[in-house]
Design a protein around this motif. Structure first.
Motif, PDB file in Angstrom:
ATOM      1  N   SER A 185       2.765  37.967  -1.401  1.00 13.95           N
ATOM      2  CA  SER A 185       2.293  39.109  -2.173  1.00 13.95           C
ATOM      3  C   SER A 185       0.783  39.043  -2.391  1.00 13.95           C
ATOM      4  O   SER A 185       0.085  40.055  -2.289  1.00 13.95           O
ATOM      5  CB  SER A 185       3.021  39.157  -3.523  1.00 13.95           C
ATOM      6  N   LEU A 186       0.261  37.857  -2.669  1.00 16.41           N
ATOM      7  CA  LEU A 186      -1.180  37.704  -2.881  1.00 16.41           C
ATOM      8  C   LEU A 186      -1.965  37.979  -1.601  1.00 16.41           C
ATOM      9  O   LEU A 186      -2.999  38.663  -1.623  1.00 16.41           O
ATOM     10  CB  LEU A 186      -1.485  36.294  -3.384  1.00 16.41           C
ATOM     11  N   VAL A 187      -1.492  37.437  -0.475  1.00 13.35           N
ATOM     12  CA  VAL A 187      -2.180  37.659   0.799  1.00 13.35           C
ATOM     13  C   VAL A 187      -2.131  39.131   1.178  1.00 13.35           C
ATOM     14  O   VAL A 187      -3.122  39.706   1.655  1.00 13.35           O
ATOM     15  CB  VAL A 187      -1.547  36.789   1.905  1.00 13.35           C
ATOM     16  N   GLU A 188      -0.994  39.772   0.953  1.00 13.57           N
ATOM     17  CA  GLU A 188      -0.878  41.195   1.250  1.00 13.57           C
ATOM     18  C   GLU A 188      -1.854  41.998   0.400  1.00 13.57           C
ATOM     19  O   GLU A 188      -2.522  42.915   0.892  1.00 13.57           O
ATOM     20  CB  GLU A 188       0.558  41.658   0.990  1.00 13.57           C
ATOM     21  N   ALA A 189      -1.970  41.642  -0.868  1.00 13.31           N
ATOM     22  CA  ALA A 189      -2.914  42.341  -1.744  1.00 13.31           C
ATOM     23  C   ALA A 189      -4.345  42.142  -1.276  1.00 13.31           C
ATOM     24  O   ALA A 189      -5.157  43.091  -1.281  1.00 13.31           O
ATOM     25  CB  ALA A 189      -2.752  41.844  -3.181  1.00 13.31           C
ATOM     26  N   ARG A 190      -4.683  40.929  -0.855  1.00 12.19           N
ATOM     27  CA  ARG A 190      -6.041  40.660  -0.368  1.00 12.19           C
ATOM     28  C   ARG A 190      -6.338  41.494   0.873  1.00 12.19           C
ATOM     29  O   ARG A 190      -7.425  42.069   1.022  1.00 12.19           O
ATOM     30  CB  ARG A 190      -6.185  39.174  -0.061  1.00 12.19           C
ATOM     31  N   GLN A 191      -5.376  41.578   1.774  1.00 13.48           N
ATOM     32  CA  GLN A 191      -5.583  42.340   3.000  1.00 13.48           C
ATOM     33  C   GLN A 191      -5.708  43.830   2.709  1.00 13.48           C
ATOM     34  O   GLN A 191      -6.539  44.526   3.303  1.00 13.48           O
ATOM     35  CB  GLN A 191      -4.429  42.064   3.965  1.00 13.48           C
ATOM     36  N   ILE A 192      -4.882  44.332   1.802  1.00 11.99           N
ATOM     37  CA  ILE A 192      -4.965  45.746   1.437  1.00 11.99           C
ATOM     38  C   ILE A 192      -6.323  46.048   0.802  1.00 11.99           C
ATOM     39  O   ILE A 192      -6.963  47.065   1.106  1.00 11.99           O
ATOM     40  CB  ILE A 192      -3.820  46.121   0.475  1.00 11.99           C
ATOM     41  N   ALA A 193      -6.782  45.164  -0.072  1.00  6.09           N
ATOM     42  CA  ALA A 193      -8.078  45.374  -0.728  1.00  6.09           C
ATOM     43  C   ALA A 193      -9.210  45.394   0.281  1.00  6.09           C
ATOM     44  O   ALA A 193     -10.132  46.220   0.196  1.00  6.09           O
ATOM     45  CB  ALA A 193      -8.309  44.286  -1.776  1.00  6.09           C
ATOM     46  N   GLU A 194      -9.144  44.505   1.255  1.00  2.00           N
ATOM     47  CA  GLU A 194     -10.193  44.454   2.260  1.00  2.00           C
ATOM     48  C   GLU A 194     -10.196  45.719   3.111  1.00  2.00           C
ATOM     49  O   GLU A 194     -11.237  46.308   3.391  1.00  2.00           O
ATOM     50  CB  GLU A 194     -10.002  43.225   3.143  1.00  2.00           C
ATOM     51  N   ALA A 195      -9.000  46.168   3.511  1.00  2.00           N
ATOM     52  CA  ALA A 195      -8.904  47.381   4.321  1.00  2.00           C
ATOM     53  C   ALA A 195      -9.311  48.616   3.530  1.00  2.00           C
ATOM     54  O   ALA A 195      -9.894  49.554   4.081  1.00  2.00           O
ATOM     55  CB  ALA A 195      -7.482  47.537   4.859  1.00  2.00           C
ATOM     56  N   ALA A 196      -8.999  48.625   2.228  1.00  4.71           N
ATOM     57  CA  ALA A 196      -9.282  49.798   1.401  1.00  4.71           C
ATOM     58  C   ALA A 196     -10.722  49.836   0.909  1.00  4.71           C
ATOM     59  O   ALA A 196     -11.139  50.831   0.312  1.00  4.71           O
ATOM     60  CB  ALA A 196      -8.341  49.828   0.200  1.00  4.71           C
ATOM     61  N   SER A 197     -11.486  48.786   1.162  1.00  4.71           N
ATOM     62  CA  SER A 197     -12.846  48.734   0.625  1.00  4.71           C
ATOM     63  C   SER A 197     -13.738  49.842   1.187  1.00  4.71           C
ATOM     64  O   SER A 197     -14.767  50.162   0.607  1.00  4.71           O
ATOM     65  CB  SER A 197     -13.474  47.359   0.906  1.00  4.71           C
ATOM     66  N   ARG A 198     -13.335  50.406   2.322  1.00  4.46           N
ATOM     67  CA  ARG A 198     -14.101  51.520   2.905  1.00  4.46           C
ATOM     68  C   ARG A 198     -13.361  52.843   2.789  1.00  4.46           C
ATOM     69  O   ARG A 198     -13.746  53.826   3.394  1.00  4.46           O
ATOM     70  CB  ARG A 198     -14.407  51.211   4.374  1.00  4.46           C
ATOM     71  N   ASP A 199     -12.277  52.838   2.040  1.00  2.00           N
ATOM     72  CA  ASP A 199     -11.488  54.058   1.836  1.00  2.00           C
ATOM     73  C   ASP A 199     -12.112  54.861   0.696  1.00  2.00           C
ATOM     74  O   ASP A 199     -12.350  54.336  -0.388  1.00  2.00           O
ATOM     75  CB  ASP A 199     -10.039  53.687   1.500  1.00  2.00           C
ATOM     76  N   ARG A 200     -12.352  56.149   0.919  1.00  2.00           N
ATOM     77  CA  ARG A 200     -13.034  56.960  -0.083  1.00  2.00           C
ATOM     78  C   ARG A 200     -12.065  57.625  -1.064  1.00  2.00           C
ATOM     79  O   ARG A 200     -12.495  58.332  -1.980  1.00  2.00           O
ATOM     80  CB  ARG A 200     -13.857  58.059   0.607  1.00  2.00           C
ATOM     81  N   ARG A 201     -10.765  57.425  -0.869  1.00  2.00           N
ATOM     82  CA  ARG A 201      -9.821  58.055  -1.790  1.00  2.00           C
ATOM     83  C   ARG A 201      -9.907  57.427  -3.174  1.00  2.00           C
ATOM     84  O   ARG A 201     -10.148  56.232  -3.313  1.00  2.00           O
ATOM     85  CB  ARG A 201      -8.392  57.917  -1.245  1.00  2.00           C
ATOM     86  N   ASP A 202      -9.674  58.240  -4.181  1.00  2.00           N
ATOM     87  CA  ASP A 202      -9.752  57.795  -5.569  1.00  2.00           C
ATOM     88  C   ASP A 202      -8.338  57.479  -6.059  1.00  2.00           C
ATOM     89  O   ASP A 202      -7.714  58.280  -6.760  1.00  2.00           O
ATOM     90  CB  ASP A 202     -10.413  58.877  -6.416  1.00  2.00           C
ATOM     91  N   LEU A 203      -7.814  56.326  -5.680  1.00  3.21           N
ATOM     92  CA  LEU A 203      -6.461  55.926  -6.061  1.00  3.21           C
ATOM     93  C   LEU A 203      -6.524  54.850  -7.133  1.00  3.21           C
ATOM     94  O   LEU A 203      -7.313  53.907  -7.024  1.00  3.21           O
ATOM     95  CB  LEU A 203      -5.697  55.387  -4.845  1.00  3.21           C
ATOM     96  N   PRO A 204      -5.711  54.949  -8.161  1.00  3.75           N
ATOM     97  CA  PRO A 204      -5.712  53.898  -9.193  1.00  3.75           C
ATOM     98  C   PRO A 204      -5.354  52.535  -8.625  1.00  3.75           C
ATOM     99  O   PRO A 204      -5.977  51.535  -8.962  1.00  3.75           O
ATOM    100  CB  PRO A 204      -4.657  54.386 -10.193  1.00  3.75           C
ATOM    101  N   VAL A 205      -4.329  52.500  -7.765  1.00  2.23           N
ATOM    102  CA  VAL A 205      -3.879  51.249  -7.156  1.00  2.23           C
ATOM    103  C   VAL A 205      -3.559  51.519  -5.694  1.00  2.23           C
ATOM    104  O   VAL A 205      -2.820  52.462  -5.377  1.00  2.23           O
ATOM    105  CB  VAL A 205      -2.625  50.686  -7.864  1.00  2.23           C
TER     106      VAL A 205
END
Length: 628
Positions: free
Chosen positions: A499-519
């Motif tokens: 779960s932690l690794v998945e969260a880290r990967q999602i955060a890295e991929a989303a760092s260039r995402d311009r959508r305004d999502l809470p989570v």
């Protein structure tokens, strides 16, 4: 001397050269005179052989310096030409002829002309000289050089043993390799991108300019081999069957590789350089396997436990026991990994490691405060240079979405409050559990009041430390300019790492995402984002090389054709050839011919949906690998 002081001229051959042999006292006693082939004076002398028969070449292996009085040599011109030609063909280093027995005033002109034509050093000894003294002197020189080589090899082993024990980073290993060899050294990944280098005192710009294309032309025959065409000694870096890069050493250091038309023999690098590059590669691979966070006892307990879960550095049962001692119960809880990080472009105008550390520290404090406000149980700490990790522990799996939403909202409020400078009142501090600094849990009574099942992870709040996070750093995002990414919930601590690794990967991929999502959750990350977060994975790089390597190598050899761009245009136009030709600004026949050439190079059917899909994914992966 080499920079390491190991040997004189770190990249010189083990054996003495013809020039060095002619400078020895026993040879100088014979009054040597260079007759022909002086361009070969720097050839190495592997051994000295005395010969008085014309067919001696069949008994030689190359690299010998032949001594003769000439009494057994042919008497006709054709025979002398053949004798010289046979010696040159077998690769002898030179021929020394003592005058006085067969030849009185000098060697025959036909012999000198043949030696000059073949580039074979030919030397006359005008005074009688015992050959045994020459052989003794040269062989002593060879043995001494071999002993020096042995000592250099011993130092290489010792140096890299020390680096392995010390846990040296890749930059230090590369630096030491360059220092010991006196040659430029480059470490690259499987996509031919430079991970580290040391130019060995040279300018780095010409060394690295156009590196990817240059590297693709370096094709050694084996895991460790010397590519004579490019002048690079190459070895594969990897362990446990997982290769992740190549280590390259340029020899000669100057990069002046003899051309194929050169009369000089093509001599590979000394054995010690092969040993050196293999030991350096092993040290790099070992360091990648065993490297752990180096902060040791200075780390806070939360960081220790989170890192242990991510790195498998401690048994899960020990992590659970130590967390429970903090008042954070992880057993029989629903666990959710969360990563919080700034967006890729945040903050504008700041740079330098100190500013980055301050930002991360402020973010870590804001996350801790948000957890207290939301009354959530968690381990939390900075887990790398960019991210703050959180492991939520919930008593009710159904409360996962509600808990994440509450955390994201609290984080936004904390950062906004910090930005306006509004201090938390004593009553508010009491309600949020911020009455004391440090990392510890609330009491059982406080925990029982949480509607989500809480024993709150305690970290010093911005108010306690006197530092306020600035929520205005960066725009957009669900929590005031930061990304909140959550992995899938798991039912046991043994699955928490996933779960932690998945969260880290999602955060890295989303760092260039311009959508305004809470989570951000996994469904929010598309294929491009998925490939971006996997870009450092050797298996993805291997996939790219397998699918596109032949085409990339072709483009490297023919940079004007840019067939890779043609393939990308074709696939982006939905395999519509007419649309592809228009988008590429080419006539349809020209575009069709390019596609046919691509199909031949890659050995694929571009009309196949499956093959085209695989190529399209490989192109997206290549773009992800090339994007920082």
């Amino acid at each position: 001397m080499s920079r390491s002081g190991v040997t004189e001229g770190s990249v010189s051959a083990v054996f003495p050269t013809v020039r060095e042999v002619l400078a020895l006292d026993p040879v100088r006693h014979g009054a040597p005179r260079m007759v022909a082939g002086d361009a070969g004076l720097d050839r190495p002398v592997r051994w000295v052989h005395v010969a008085e028969v014309p067919d001696i070449a069949t008994l030689l292996g190359g690299g010998e310096l032949v001594l003769t009085t000439g009494i057994g040599l042919p008497g006709d011109d054709a025979g002398l030409r053949a004798f010289i030609g046979d010696l040159a063909d077998v690769g002898v280093s030179g021929l020394v002829v003592e005058l006085g027995r067969r030849y009185l005033s000098g060697v025959p002109r036909v012999m000198a002309a043949a030696a000059e034509r073949r580039g074979l050093p030919l030397v006359e000894l005008r005074r009688a000289t015992p050959f045994v003294r020459i052989t003794e002197a040269v062989h002593a020189l060879i043995v001494d050089a071999q002993l020096t080589e042995l000592r250099a090899t011993e130092e290489i082993h010792q140096r890299f043993n020390d680096l392995s024990v010390e846990g040296a980073d890749a930059a230090e290993v590369i630096r030491q390799a360059a220092e010991l060899s006196g040659c430029p050294v480059v470490l690259e990944n499987l996509s031919r991108q430079v991970l580290g280098y040391d130019p060995a005192g040279e300018s780095a710009e010409p060394l690295l300019d156009g590196w990817e294309q240059h590297s693709r032309r370096i094709r050694p025959a084996g895991r460790t081999a010397y590519d004579r065409d490019s002048g690079w000694l190459v070895t594969v870096v990897g362990a446990r069957g997982q290769d992740w890069g190549r280590l390259l050493l340029r020899w000669p250091a100057s990069g002046d590789v003899p051309s194929a038309q050169s009369s000089e023999p093509t001599v590979g690098p000394p054995t010690r350089l092969t040993i050196l590059i293999e030991r350096a590669a092993s040290t790099l691979a070992l360091g990648r396997l065993i490297r752990r966070d180096a902060e040791g006892l200075e780390r806070q307990i939360h960081r220790t436990l989170l890192t242990a879960l991510l790195d498998h550095s401690r048994p899960v049962d020990e992590v659970a026991l130590r967390a429970k001692a903090l008042g954070v119960v992880l057993d029989r809880r629903h666990l959710v990994g969360v990563m919080v990080r700034h967006r890729a472009e945040d903050p504008a105008g700041e740079s330098g490691p100190e500013a980055a550390q301050a930002r991360l520290r402020d973010l870590s404090e804001a996350v801790g405060q948000a957890l207290r406000e939301a009354k959530l149980t968690a381990l939390t700490s900075a887990v790398d240079d960019n991210s703050v990790g959180v492991l939520l522990a919930l008593t009710d799996p159904a409360a996962e979405d509600r808990a994440l939403s509450a955390f994201a909202s609290a984080l936004r409020r904390v950062r906004l409050d910090a930005g306006t400078g509004r201090a938390t009142t004593g009553a508010e501090a009491s309600r949020t559990g911020s009455g004391a600094a440090g990392s510890r849990a609330l009491s059982g009574a406080d925990a029982s009041r949480s509607e989500l099942g809480v024993e709150v992870s305690r970290t010093a709040s911005p108010v306690e430390t006197g530092r306020l996070a600035d929520p205005t750093r960066g725009a957009g995002g669900g929590s005031g300019g930061v990304i909140v990414a959550a992995g899938s919930g798991v039912g046991s601590l043994r699955e928490a790492r996933r779960s932690l690794v998945e969260a880290r990967q999602i955060a890295e991929a989303a760092s260039r995402d311009r959508r305004d999502l809470p989570v951000f959750r996994l469904p929010h990350v598309g294929l491009a984002g998925l490939l971006h977060l996997l870009r450092d994975e050797p298996r993805l790089q291997t996939f790219v090389e397998r699918e596109l390597g032949a085409l990339l190598e072709y483009d490297a050899r023919h940079p004007r054709e840019r067939l890779l761009d043609t393939l990308r245009t074709y696939l982006e136009q939905g395999r519509n050839k007419s649309a592809g030709a228009a988008a590429a600004h080419l006539s349809r026949p020209a575009f069709y011919e390019r596609l046919a050439r691509i199909a031949r190079i890659l050995d694929v059917d571009l009309d196949s949906v499956e093959a085209s899909l695989s190529l399209h994914v490989a192109l997206l992966a290549l773009q992800a690998v090339r994007t920082p």
